[in-house]
Design a protein around this motif. Structure first.
Motif, PDB file in Angstrom:
ATOM      1  N   GLY A  63       9.897  11.772  -1.640  1.00 25.58           N
ATOM      2  CA  GLY A  63      10.013  10.311  -1.619  1.00 25.58           C
ATOM      3  C   GLY A  63       9.560   9.716  -0.297  1.00 25.58           C
ATOM      4  N   LEU A  64       9.330   8.425  -0.348  1.00 23.17           N
ATOM      5  CA  LEU A  64       8.868   7.669   0.822  1.00 23.17           C
ATOM      6  C   LEU A  64       9.743   7.921   2.053  1.00 23.17           C
ATOM      7  CD1 LEU A  64       6.535   5.612   0.891  1.00 23.17           C
ATOM      8  CD2 LEU A  64       8.176   3.835   0.225  1.00 23.17           C
ATOM      9  N   LEU A  65      11.035   8.115   1.828  1.00 25.52           N
ATOM     10  CA  LEU A  65      11.974   8.330   2.930  1.00 25.52           C
ATOM     11  C   LEU A  65      12.668   9.684   2.772  1.00 25.52           C
ATOM     12  CD1 LEU A  65      13.444   4.740   2.615  1.00 25.52           C
ATOM     13  CD2 LEU A  65      11.816   5.479   4.338  1.00 25.52           C
ATOM     14  N   GLY A  66      11.948  10.605   2.169  1.00 22.86           N
ATOM     15  CA  GLY A  66      12.519  11.944   1.970  1.00 22.86           C
ATOM     16  C   GLY A  66      13.686  11.956   1.010  1.00 22.86           C
ATOM     17  N   GLY A  67      13.818  10.895   0.216  1.00 25.25           N
ATOM     18  CA  GLY A  67      14.902  10.833  -0.760  1.00 25.25           C
ATOM     19  C   GLY A  67      16.221  10.365  -0.163  1.00 25.25           C
ATOM     20  N   GLY A 111       0.791  -1.231   0.000  1.00 26.35           N
ATOM     21  CA  GLY A 111       0.000   0.000   0.000  1.00 26.35           C
ATOM     22  C   GLY A 111       0.819   1.274   0.000  1.00 26.35           C
ATOM     23  N   ALA A 112       2.134   1.169  -0.098  1.00 26.39           N
ATOM     24  CA  ALA A 112       2.951   2.388  -0.168  1.00 26.39           C
ATOM     25  C   ALA A 112       2.538   3.189  -1.405  1.00 26.39           C
ATOM     26  CB  ALA A 112       4.433   2.030  -0.238  1.00 26.39           C
ATOM     27  N   ASP A 113       2.491   4.493  -1.255  1.00 25.71           N
ATOM     28  CA  ASP A 113       2.054   5.357  -2.349  1.00 25.71           C
ATOM     29  C   ASP A 113       3.021   5.255  -3.537  1.00 25.71           C
ATOM     30  OD1 ASP A 113       0.375   7.730  -3.243  1.00 25.71           O
ATOM     31  OD2 ASP A 113       2.413   8.576  -3.337  1.00 25.71           O
ATOM     32  N   MET A 114       2.455   5.082  -4.731  1.00 24.55           N
ATOM     33  CA  MET A 114       3.317   4.856  -5.897  1.00 24.55           C
ATOM     34  C   MET A 114       4.176   6.071  -6.235  1.00 24.55           C
ATOM     35  SD  MET A 114       2.386   3.624  -9.747  1.00 24.55           S
ATOM     36  CE  MET A 114       1.878   1.950  -9.411  1.00 24.55           C
ATOM     37  N   ALA A 115       3.579   7.285  -6.138  1.00 21.00           N
ATOM     38  CA  ALA A 115       4.353   8.487  -6.472  1.00 21.00           C
ATOM     39  C   ALA A 115       5.498   8.668  -5.476  1.00 21.00           C
ATOM     40  CB  ALA A 115       3.441   9.710  -6.469  1.00 21.00           C
ATOM     41  N   ALA A 116       5.213   8.424  -4.185  1.00 18.84           N
ATOM     42  CA  ALA A 116       6.264   8.580  -3.168  1.00 18.84           C
ATOM     43  C   ALA A 116       7.354   7.525  -3.361  1.00 18.84           C
ATOM     44  CB  ALA A 116       5.647   8.466  -1.772  1.00 18.84           C
ATOM     45  N   THR A 117       6.956   6.342  -3.805  1.00 16.78           N
ATOM     46  CA  THR A 117       7.944   5.285  -4.039  1.00 16.78           C
ATOM     47  C   THR A 117       8.828   5.657  -5.233  1.00 16.78           C
ATOM     48  OG1 THR A 117       6.326   3.717  -3.184  1.00 16.78           O
ATOM     49  CG2 THR A 117       8.212   2.789  -4.347  1.00 16.78           C
ATOM     50  N   MET A 118       8.189   6.153  -6.288  1.00 22.05           N
ATOM     51  CA  MET A 118       8.948   6.577  -7.474  1.00 22.05           C
ATOM     52  C   MET A 118       9.883   7.732  -7.108  1.00 22.05           C
ATOM     53  SD  MET A 118       9.030   5.627 -10.669  1.00 22.05           S
ATOM     54  CE  MET A 118       7.525   5.188 -11.534  1.00 22.05           C
ATOM     55  N   ALA A 119       9.355   8.688  -6.316  1.00 23.88           N
ATOM     56  CA  ALA A 119      10.167   9.841  -5.918  1.00 23.88           C
ATOM     57  C   ALA A 119      11.372   9.386  -5.084  1.00 23.88           C
ATOM     58  CB  ALA A 119       9.318  10.831  -5.122  1.00 23.88           C
ATOM     59  N   GLU A 120      11.185   8.344  -4.293  1.00 26.59           N
ATOM     60  CA  GLU A 120      12.303   7.827  -3.490  1.00 26.59           C
ATOM     61  C   GLU A 120      13.409   7.296  -4.400  1.00 26.59           C
ATOM     62  OE1 GLU A 120      12.550   8.309  -0.246  1.00 26.59           O
ATOM     63  OE2 GLU A 120      14.565   7.445  -0.387  1.00 26.59           O
ATOM     64  N   LEU A 180      13.759   0.849   0.502  1.00 29.34           N
ATOM     65  CA  LEU A 180      12.348   1.223   0.624  1.00 29.34           C
ATOM     66  C   LEU A 180      11.763   0.664   1.920  1.00 29.34           C
ATOM     67  CD1 LEU A 180      10.971   0.670  -2.996  1.00 29.34           C
ATOM     68  CD2 LEU A 180      11.803   2.791  -1.943  1.00 29.34           C
ATOM     69  N   THR A 181      11.057   1.524   2.611  1.00 26.95           N
ATOM     70  CA  THR A 181      10.438   1.180   3.902  1.00 26.95           C
ATOM     71  C   THR A 181       9.151   1.975   4.027  1.00 26.95           C
ATOM     72  OG1 THR A 181      12.655   1.004   4.885  1.00 26.95           O
ATOM     73  CG2 THR A 181      10.814   1.198   6.434  1.00 26.95           C
ATOM     74  N   SER A 182       8.109   1.371   4.569  1.00 29.76           N
ATOM     75  CA  SER A 182       6.908   2.127   4.895  1.00 29.76           C
ATOM     76  C   SER A 182       6.307   1.514   6.152  1.00 29.76           C
ATOM     77  CB  SER A 182       5.904   2.093   3.732  1.00 29.76           C
ATOM     78  OG  SER A 182       4.773   2.859   4.069  1.00 29.76           O
ATOM     79  N   VAL A 183       6.799   1.983   7.285  1.00 28.68           N
ATOM     80  CA  VAL A 183       6.396   1.400   8.573  1.00 28.68           C
ATOM     81  C   VAL A 183       4.884   1.498   8.733  1.00 28.68           C
ATOM     82  CG1 VAL A 183       6.626   1.630  11.083  1.00 28.68           C
ATOM     83  CG2 VAL A 183       8.633   1.846   9.623  1.00 28.68           C
ATOM     84  N   GLU A 184       4.336   2.605   8.228  1.00 28.22           N
ATOM     85  CA  GLU A 184       2.884   2.808   8.264  1.00 28.22           C
ATOM     86  C   GLU A 184       2.130   1.618   7.646  1.00 28.22           C
ATOM     87  OE1 GLU A 184       2.189   6.135   5.701  1.00 28.22           O
ATOM     88  OE2 GLU A 184       0.015   5.804   5.693  1.00 28.22           O
ATOM     89  N   HIS A 185       2.721   1.021   6.622  1.00 28.13           N
ATOM     90  CA  HIS A 185       2.095  -0.122   5.950  1.00 28.13           C
ATOM     91  C   HIS A 185       2.692  -1.452   6.398  1.00 28.13           C
ATOM     92  CE1 HIS A 185       1.317   3.302   3.185  1.00 28.13           C
ATOM     93  NE2 HIS A 185       0.117   2.757   3.206  1.00 28.13           N
ATOM     94  N   HIS A 186       3.483  -1.399   7.467  1.00 29.57           N
ATOM     95  CA  HIS A 186       4.143  -2.604   8.000  1.00 29.57           C
ATOM     96  C   HIS A 186       5.125  -3.211   7.000  1.00 29.57           C
ATOM     97  CE1 HIS A 186       0.932  -2.023  10.902  1.00 29.57           C
ATOM     98  NE2 HIS A 186       1.641  -2.748  11.739  1.00 29.57           N
ATOM     99  N   ALA A 187       5.598  -2.398   6.062  1.00 30.53           N
ATOM    100  CA  ALA A 187       6.696  -2.809   5.172  1.00 30.53           C
ATOM    101  C   ALA A 187       7.965  -2.370   5.898  1.00 30.53           C
ATOM    102  CB  ALA A 187       6.564  -2.147   3.811  1.00 30.53           C
ATOM    103  N   MET A 188       8.598  -3.315   6.596  1.00 32.81           N
ATOM    104  CA  MET A 188       9.585  -2.977   7.614  1.00 32.81           C
ATOM    105  C   MET A 188      11.006  -2.811   7.085  1.00 32.81           C
ATOM    106  SD  MET A 188       7.482  -2.680   9.996  1.00 32.81           S
ATOM    107  CE  MET A 188       8.512  -2.405  11.416  1.00 32.81           C
ATOM    108  N   GLY A 189      11.122  -2.653   5.782  1.00 32.34           N
ATOM    109  CA  GLY A 189      12.420  -2.311   5.248  1.00 32.34           C
ATOM    110  C   GLY A 189      12.915  -3.249   4.169  1.00 32.34           C
ATOM    111  N   SER A 190      13.852  -2.690   3.392  1.00 34.81           N
ATOM    112  CA  SER A 190      14.522  -3.432   2.328  1.00 34.81           C
ATOM    113  C   SER A 190      15.990  -3.476   2.736  1.00 34.81           C
ATOM    114  CB  SER A 190      14.355  -2.696   1.000  1.00 34.81           C
ATOM    115  OG  SER A 190      12.984  -2.436   0.759  1.00 34.81           O
ATOM    116  N   TYR A 191      16.566  -4.642   2.758  1.00 35.06           N
ATOM    117  CA  TYR A 191      17.889  -4.825   3.360  1.00 35.06           C
ATOM    118  C   TYR A 191      18.916  -5.209   2.306  1.00 35.06           C
ATOM    119  CZ  TYR A 191      15.213  -4.480   7.596  1.00 35.06           C
ATOM    120  OH  TYR A 191      14.395  -4.009   8.587  1.00 35.06           O
ATOM    121  N   ALA A 192      20.011  -4.445   2.248  1.00 37.13           N
ATOM    122  CA  ALA A 192      21.007  -4.647   1.198  1.00 37.13           C
ATOM    123  C   ALA A 192      22.055  -5.689   1.564  1.00 37.13           C
ATOM    124  CB  ALA A 192      21.681  -3.321   0.861  1.00 37.13           C
ATOM    125  N   ILE A 193      22.146  -6.033   2.843  1.00 37.74           N
ATOM    126  CA  ILE A 193      23.111  -7.053   3.252  1.00 37.74           C
ATOM    127  C   ILE A 193      22.413  -8.405   3.147  1.00 37.74           C
ATOM    128  CG2 ILE A 193      24.615  -7.894   5.106  1.00 37.74           C
ATOM    129  CD1 ILE A 193      25.365  -5.109   3.982  1.00 37.74           C
TER     130      ILE A 193
END
Ligand SMILES: Cc1ncc(C[n+]2csc(CCOP(=O)(O)OP(=O)(O)O)c2C)c(N)n1
Ligand SMILES: [Mg+2]
Length: 336
Positions: free
Chosen positions: A100-104, A84-93, A111-124
């Motif tokens: 952007g979702l995280l202010g860029g 449910g993360a907003d598409m425009a905010a995700t694109m802006a990120e 990508l993370t959206s705690v509001e939607h319980h998307a608890m993060g994207s991990y690069a490691i």
């Protein structure tokens, strides 16, 4: 050797089917646009697309309760959007803009959206499996019946954290669902060249006392139905599940990788199994009219176009935001 689960084919209602199709199309068009923007040098940093793998995100995403947790890798656009993360905010990120979702400040890989319980994207690689188990432990202690869902790649099954997280989750019967998206490759290395078993996740499930589960990751209904079963089990206190979803990325690992290391006949066989083409044909077979599908496709395209314009209109982040949101309470001062 683990056998593929036969698609159970329960009766799924029309609205759910159209919702699954809508998600597949939205995720596909979003990432195609992300690729175009990357080629125009507008996406900051690198990006890892899940083009061709959308049915895993859509199938699991639609079976989740709104308060279930998602943990994703750097290949996390689809998993974040489907919550449910907003598409425009995700694109802006992705473009590194202030809207952007995280202010860029995070970009494609975080990508993370705690509001939607998307608890993060991990690069490691593998780092988020113990964290997802921890979130499941928290749900267990609080008796909320939330499920923690953790997505990762085939290569991750050869990382120590995979085995540590699986073991603790099994011992403590945590409500966590581990989903291995087996796209046959790590960055450029075929998983079969570096793994002792044929099915990197499913063949290891027995080591943790878990069922061995393989699913066709390009069949969105098979994924959706399996997700419902393992979530119900977790909510009922039945403990963790480990799933291997077999799929394939349409393009390279990241950026402009042309994926020349993949044999042409393998690529051809998988391209003939595009999850969106397969589901579109199935929906037509089930009597859904072509017009309804075209309407979904047009609306998704318009949403992506609008999201792109909104994202591009965002300002670059102000330098003053560099040290904000470093801690959960917003402060940036070092503390012991
Ligand atoms: C601990 C660690 N080692 C190496 C890397 C570099 N790396 C980034 S992605 C990747 C491949 C991971 O493959 P897989 O788990 O199959 O995920 P996929 O990219 O196919 O989704 C590697 C080795 C990393 N990010 N973290
Ligand atoms: Mg992989």
């Amino acid at each position: 050797m683990t056998e593929m689960q036969a698609p159970p084919r329960r009766d799924i209602d029309r609205d759910t089917r159209l919702a699954l199709y809508t998600s597949l199309v939205r995720l596909r068009l979003f990432e195609q646009r992300a690729y175009d923007l990357f080629m125009q040098n507008l996406v900051k940093g690198t990006s890892h697309l899940s083009l061709g793998m959308e049915a895993v995100a859509a199938g699991f995403g639609h079976a989740m309760r709104s308060d279930d947790y998602t943990f994703a890798t750097y290949r996390g656009h689809a998993h974040t959007l489907v919550r449910g993360a907003d598409m425009a905010a995700t694109m802006a990120e992705l473009l590194g803009r202030s809207n952007g979702l995280l202010g860029g400040k995070g970009g494609s890989m975080h990508l993370t959206s705690v509001e939607h319980h998307a608890m993060g994207s991990y690069a490691i690689v593998g780092a988020h499996l113990p964290i997802a188990a921890g979130a499941a432990w928290s749900a267990q202690v609080r008796a909320t019946e939330q499920v923690s869902v953790c997505f990762f790649g085939d290569g991750t099954t050869n990382i120590g954290a995979f085995h540590e997280a699986l073991n603790m989750a099994a011992v403590w019967e945590l409500p966590v669902v581990f989903v291995c998206e087996n796209n046959l490759y790590m960055e450029y290395t075929p998983i079969r060249d570096v793994t002792a078993v044929a099915n990197p996740a499913a063949d290891r499930a027995a080591s943790y006392g878990l069922d061995s589960i393989l699913v066709d990751g390009n069949d969105v209904e098979a994924v959706y139905e399996l997700a419902q079963d393992v979530f119900a089990k977790a909510r009922a206190g039945g403990g963790p599940s480990l799933i291997e979803a077999q799929t394939y990325r349409k393009g390279g690992h990241s950026r402009a990788d042309a994926a020349k290391y993949r044999p042409p006949d393998e690529v051809e066989a998988w391209m003939a199994r595009d999850p969106i083409d397969l589901y579109r044909a199935r929906l037509l077979d089930l009597g859904v009219d072509d017009e309804a599908l075209r309407d979904i496709e047009e609306r998704a395209q318009a949403e992506v176009d609008d999201a792109t314009e909104t994202a591009k209109s965002g300002a670059e982040p102000d330098g003053s935001t560099l040290m904000t949101e470093v801690w959960s309470d917003g402060g940036a001062a070092w503390r012991n």
